[in-house]
Write a protein that holds these residues in place. Structure first.
Motif, PDB file in Angstrom:
ATOM      1  N   PRO A   1      -7.613  -0.199   4.566  1.00  0.00           N
ATOM      2  CA  PRO A   1      -6.485   0.684   4.824  1.00  0.00           C
ATOM      3  C   PRO A   1      -6.564   1.941   3.961  1.00  0.00           C
TER       4      PRO A   1
ATOM      5  N   LYS B   1     -11.110  -4.660  -5.354  1.00  0.00           N
ATOM      6  CA  LYS B   1     -10.721  -5.309  -4.107  1.00  0.00           C
ATOM      7  C   LYS B   1     -11.882  -5.333  -3.136  1.00  0.00           C
TER       8      LYS B   1
ATOM      9  N   HIS C   1       0.806  -1.223   0.000  1.00  0.00           N
ATOM     10  CA  HIS C   1       0.000   0.000   0.000  1.00  0.00           C
ATOM     11  C   HIS C   1       0.839   1.274   0.000  1.00  0.00           C
TER      12      HIS C   1
ATOM     13  N   ASP D   1       1.841  -6.520   2.718  1.00  0.00           N
ATOM     14  CA  ASP D   1       0.912  -5.554   3.327  1.00  0.00           C
ATOM     15  C   ASP D   1       1.616  -4.310   3.856  1.00  0.00           C
TER      16      ASP D   1
ATOM     17  N   MET E   1      -2.749  -2.332  -3.213  1.00  0.00           N
ATOM     18  CA  MET E   1      -3.977  -3.025  -2.829  1.00  0.00           C
ATOM     19  C   MET E   1      -5.100  -2.114  -2.357  1.00  0.00           C
TER      20      MET E   1
HETATM   21 ZN   LIG Z   1      -3.563  -4.842   2.579  1.00  0.00          ZN
END
Ligand SMILES: [Zn+2]
Length: 460
Positions: A220, A145, A63, A359, A88
């Motif tokens: 997020p 997503k 991200h 992540d 993402m």
């Molecule tokens: Zn993520």
């Protein structure tokens, strides 16, 4: 035009190593490869003696573009050999900017991005969700997503996305069986669920209603109209969603662990393989959540690459985790993590496709760039071979993204996004860590440059 001279070329697909090759780079592409014509001359030729060249690594769950100024993190990623990443979480603005942006060979390549993640805010009902999918397709998203959607909304999203040939990836919708999602065409499952998602599908207790999916990670990203307080709460959630685990979910986790059935797990893995359902386990992310208070994290030398504020946030998350969960409860998380490692090994053994991802950025103890190497170590701990790990970061992402014409191997005609390693990556995972130079978009960045970028990040 220059050569990487007398280098060993590694093919991640079969592990073959061809020594004494010259790799010719012209513009952003590999112009040709052949038996070496002799040692490197002056720069820009690169001395490849004793070194191995592999395709650049892809962090398939990251991200960085959530940050206001992502440059330090992007440099850090490149410094650790990451030449491409799958972002993402997106925004309409990100999709717009990407359409205009020129390729920057001092940052990793943006391989794919969705628009805004699907949550009740933009995909609360089937109709609005389908409209959101159409909007994202129009704006140039590479996939959608799923984050927090109901099974009913998921069905509408998958149908609309299929119609538009847009893959659906992300978090398994709560309340949907993992087999049903795989059969419906869910393209990549992140974080093994998250929560109990994939594990629940391996349980012999499965006829019981599927347990809630546990620690529900918040998306997020910033909710535009959320106040500062809500925003801070969301951010805490991104740091460690396990923090919100209820005792009911912890009980369900205990059940899933007790009911884990290896035969069921293998069967599920074969279904993933047959349906081309990919998994991006992000084991480093899961470890950072489920073993958040492990002192090894706080002692990690790579923490020097993140800001002091981030370090404080992560230390606070570890302390909060320890306050909230007593030893008995922490043991459940530890067992869950161990079982997830076992599951990843089973996925691999049964031929289920895997992607390496982390992540980063924001997640507790996940340092941009360095964390992909942590992921390599955890995949090795799970039992994957060094070559299998290399593949999950190179040729498999190319296959997943349908970019095999441009990426995934070191071959003439492909993008010159490469990593030079000082050790053989097919022999041990240490070889994957031994990044001695990076080629990105044809431009060579030597070890000194990579070190300088790391130091720069560390000075913030
Ligand atoms: Zn993520």
């Amino acid at each position: 035009m220059y050569r990487i001279c007398d280098v060993a070329v590694v093919d991640p697909r079969d592990g073959s190593v061809t020594p004494h090759q010259d790799v010719h780079i012209d513009g952003g592409r590999i112009a040709g490869i052949g038996a070496t014509s002799g040692p490197a001359g002056e720069a820009p030729d690169v001395d490849g003696r004793g070194r191995f060249v592999v395709p650049g690594y892809a962090d398939m769950h990251a991200h960085p573009l959530n940050l206001g100024d992502p440059t330090p993190e992007l440099r850090l990623m490149l410094a650790f050999g990451i030449t491409g990443y799958r972002q993402m979480s997106g925004t309409p603005g990100l999709l717009r900017r990407r359409r205009r942006a020129a390729d920057d060979d001092r940052t990793p390549r943006l391989l794919a991005t969705p628009g805004p993640v699907l949550t009740p805010l933009n995909a609360g009902r089937p109709g609005t969700a389908a409209a959101e999918v159409r909007r994202q397709a129009r704006d140039g998203a590479d996939f959608v997503k799923a984050a927090l959607i109901t099974p009913e909304v998921y069905a509408a999203v998958q149908a609309e996305a299929d119609r538009l040939s847009l893959p659906v990836a992300g978090h398994l919708p709560a309340g949907i069986d993992v087999r049903a999602a795989s059969a419906a065409g869910f393209r990549s499952i992140e974080h093994l669920g998250p929560g109990l998602g994939v594990l629940a599908g391996c349980s012999c207790h499965e006829e019981q209603p599927a347990p809630g999916r546990g620690p529900i990670p918040a998306p997020p990203f910033r909710i535009p109209f959320a106040g500062r307080v809500a925003d801070r709460m969301l951010q805490r959630l991104v740091v460690n969603p396990a923090q919100l685990t209820s005792s009911a979910t912890l009980d369900a986790t205990r059940d899933a662990i007790a009911g884990f059935d290896e035969g069921r797990a293998r069967e599920l893995a074969r279904e993933f393989a047959a349906n081309d359902t990919w998994n991006c386990p992000t084991l480093i992310r899961l470890r950072g959540q489920q073993l958040c208070d492990d002192p090894a994290f706080a002692a990690d030398p790579d923490l020097r690459y993140v800001t002091a504020k981030e370090r404080r946030t992560w230390a606070a998350a570890a302390a909060a985790f320890r306050r909230k969960f007593d030893e008995r409860r922490r043991a459940v998380f530890a067992e869950q993590f161990a079982l997830q490692l076992r599951l990843v090994r089973i996925l691999d053994e049964e031929g289920a496709p895997l992607l390496a991802g982390t992540d980063a950025v924001g997640a507790a103890w996940v340092v941009a760039g360095a964390s992909l190497h942590d992921e390599f170590d955890l995949l090795a701990e799970a039992g994957l071979s060094p070559l299998r790990i290399l593949r999950a970061a190179t040729s498999d992402p190319a296959r997943f993204l349908h970019r095999e014409r441009d990426a995934g191997t070191v071959e003439a005609g492909k993008e010159a996004d490469l990593v030079l390693l000082d050790r053989d990556p097919t022999v041990s995972v240490a070889g994957l860590h031994a990044v001695g130079g990076v080629v990105r978009g044809g431009r060579y960045h030597d070890g000194a440059t990579l070190t300088a970028w790391k130091e720069e990040a560390g000075r913030r």
